[in-house]
Scaffold this active site. Structure first.
Site, PDB file in Angstrom:
ATOM      1  CD  GLU A 117       5.586 -10.548  -2.112  1.00  0.00           C
ATOM      2  OE1 GLU A 117       6.590 -11.022  -2.681  1.00  0.00           O
ATOM      3  OE2 GLU A 117       5.306  -9.328  -2.130  1.00  0.00           O
ATOM      4  CD  GLU A 128      -0.616  -9.900  -8.429  1.00  0.00           C
ATOM      5  OE1 GLU A 128      -0.080  -9.344  -7.468  1.00  0.00           O
ATOM      6  OE2 GLU A 128      -1.771  -9.602  -8.821  1.00  0.00           O
ATOM      7  CG  ASP A 163      -8.599 -14.412  -3.723  1.00  0.00           C
ATOM      8  OD1 ASP A 163      -7.982 -14.539  -2.646  1.00  0.00           O
ATOM      9  OD2 ASP A 163      -9.429 -13.506  -3.927  1.00  0.00           O
ATOM     10  CG  ASP A 222      -4.904  -3.779  -4.313  1.00  0.00           C
ATOM     11  OD1 ASP A 222      -4.430  -2.925  -5.060  1.00  0.00           O
ATOM     12  OD2 ASP A 222      -4.773  -5.009  -4.486  1.00  0.00           O
ATOM     13  CE  LYS A 229     -14.738   4.176  -6.336  1.00  0.00           C
ATOM     14  NZ  LYS A 229     -15.041   3.869  -7.726  1.00  0.00           N
ATOM     15  CG  ASP A 289       1.590   3.517   0.544  1.00  0.00           C
ATOM     16  OD1 ASP A 289       1.259   2.332   0.355  1.00  0.00           O
ATOM     17  OD2 ASP A 289       1.243   4.447  -0.207  1.00  0.00           O
TER      18      ASP A 289
HETATM   19  C1  LIG Z   1      -1.206  -2.680  -4.412  1.00  0.00           C
HETATM   20  S1  LIG Z   1      -0.554  -4.079  -5.193  1.00  0.00           S
HETATM   21  C2  LIG Z   1       1.048  -4.230  -4.421  1.00  0.00           C
HETATM   22  C3  LIG Z   1       1.964  -5.142  -5.184  1.00  0.00           C
HETATM   23  C4  LIG Z   1       3.340  -5.359  -4.531  1.00  0.00           C
HETATM   24  N1  LIG Z   1       3.205  -6.108  -3.278  1.00  0.00           N
HETATM   25  C5  LIG Z   1       4.034  -4.055  -4.306  1.00  0.00           C
HETATM   26  O1  LIG Z   1       4.240  -3.678  -3.133  1.00  0.00           O
HETATM   27  O2  LIG Z   1       4.402  -3.389  -5.311  1.00  0.00           O
HETATM   28  C6  LIG Z   1      -1.432  -5.461  -4.455  1.00  0.00           C
HETATM   29  C7  LIG Z   1      -1.382  -6.711  -5.315  1.00  0.00           C
HETATM   30  O3  LIG Z   1      -2.038  -7.766  -4.636  1.00  0.00           O
HETATM   31  C8  LIG Z   1      -2.760  -8.532  -5.579  1.00  0.00           C
HETATM   32  N2  LIG Z   1      -3.843  -9.197  -4.829  1.00  0.00           N
HETATM   33  C9  LIG Z   1      -4.899  -8.586  -4.244  1.00  0.00           C
HETATM   34  N3  LIG Z   1      -5.675  -9.470  -3.606  1.00  0.00           N
HETATM   35  C10 LIG Z   1      -5.095 -10.685  -3.795  1.00  0.00           C
HETATM   36  C11 LIG Z   1      -5.437 -12.007  -3.395  1.00  0.00           C
HETATM   37  N4  LIG Z   1      -6.539 -12.216  -2.678  1.00  0.00           N
HETATM   38  N5  LIG Z   1      -4.624 -13.035  -3.755  1.00  0.00           N
HETATM   39  C12 LIG Z   1      -3.516 -12.799  -4.491  1.00  0.00           C
HETATM   40  N6  LIG Z   1      -3.144 -11.561  -4.904  1.00  0.00           N
HETATM   41  C13 LIG Z   1      -3.918 -10.520  -4.571  1.00  0.00           C
HETATM   42  C14 LIG Z   1      -3.245  -7.512  -6.586  1.00  0.00           C
HETATM   43  O4  LIG Z   1      -3.535  -8.090  -7.849  1.00  0.00           O
HETATM   44  C15 LIG Z   1      -2.086  -6.537  -6.643  1.00  0.00           C
HETATM   45  O5  LIG Z   1      -1.181  -6.864  -7.670  1.00  0.00           O
END
Ligand SMILES: C[S@@+](CC[C@H](N)C(=O)[O-])C[C@H]1O[C@@H](n2cnc3c(N)ncnc32)[C@H](O)[C@@H]1O
Length: 270
Positions: free
Chosen positions: A103, A128, A155, A178, A182, A214
């Protein structure tokens, strides 16, 4: 057209409701020109947009933190840190023939923790970039005595090419990433042509990319990028059979509470 899912099972862990931004809905994207594509590869090669996992951005990423020593935690650049047995144990797990699910962006981790408990025969890895969230999840892994789940705060775009062998992954879960609305932040978006190449390289033939959002337009953009790739079959809702029952992510629970539709996609690797 993307598919709207019926509400899945309720979360089973120590879930607490919290506030999410209602989010902007003006996500816009266009088909890529050759120049856009060339730029995306150049940015990827240069490591642009990496969050935290890039050692130039996060000093110390070449070491294991004290709090992660001898726990199921890893960093790509710290696999050979001999202060802990983390690297050796992870390598042994990856060399086994256990099915692997990954994940990216587990956030609170409800989905991932449930997945690991539901499928003790499988190996799970979660990425994460938020260190606090990763540490909290590590505590939950210990509390629930889960022994088939590994976590990294690198990352994923930086870590996966170094750590995961090609064709090793059965399922990638990318749930509510995410959108980075922007235009100056677009470079941080997970989905780009080189990222789809990476998923294609690491998935085994027949493996699945499970994606949810969503933000309808973000879903359409992901569908465009993935379905253009020769390694992937078009989205097929039947892929949900391979996910089965699951716990909601934090974001999905919020969407359900606020009657906000979610869009799920299942792309199978040829
Ligand atoms: C909008 S949140 C959604 C979290 C979870 N999947 C949920 O549905 O509640 C997206 C998450 O992805 C993490 N994230 C973004 N880019 C990432 C990357 N390149 N590698 C690992 N995590 C990442 C962010 O820190 C954030 O916690």
């Amino acid at each position: 057209m993307s598919m709207q899912e019926s509400p899945p099972a309720q979360p089973i862990f120590d879930y607490e409701a919290s506030v999410f931004s209602a989010g902007r809905m003006d996500f816009a994207w266009e088909e890529l020109s050759e120049e856009d594509r060339r730029q995306a590869y150049a940015d990827w090669e240069a490591g642009k947009g990496l969050i935290g996992g890039n050692p130039h951005v996060r000093p110390g990423s070449a070491y294991l933190p004290e709090w992660g020593l001898n726990l199921p935690f890893f960093r790509a650049l710290a696999l050979d840190d001999l202060r802990g047995d983390n690297g050796a144990r992870l390598r042994a797990e990856l060399a086994s023939d256990r099915a692997l699910e990954v994940e990216i962006g587990f956030g609170r981790g409800d989905f991932l923790l449930d997945r690991a408990r539901r499928h003790p025969e499988k190996l799970l890895i979660g990425y994460e970039t938020k260190t606090k969230a990763t540490r909290l999840m590590l505590q939950r892994v210990e509390r629930y005595q889960v022994n088939n789940l590994w976590l990294s705060n690198d990352d994923a775009r930086f870590n996966i090419p170094i750590v995961l062998p090609d064709q090793r992954v059965s399922l990638f879960h990318i749930l509510f990433p995410d959108p980075w609305w922007k235009s100056q932040h677009r470079i941080k978006r997970l989905f780009s042509p080189p990222f789809v190449d990476l998923l294609a390289a690491k998935l085994r033939p027949g493996g699945i990319l499970y994606f949810k959002s969503d933000v309808q337009e973000y879903g359409e953009m992901v569908r465009y990028l993935v379905e253009q790739h020769p390694a992937f079959l078009p989205h097929d809702p039947a892929g949900s059979d391979e996910i089965g029952d699951f716990a909601l992510t934090h974001r999905e629970a919020w969407c359900l509470k606020h009657n906000r539709p979610v869009y799920a996609f299942y792309f199978r690797r040829r």
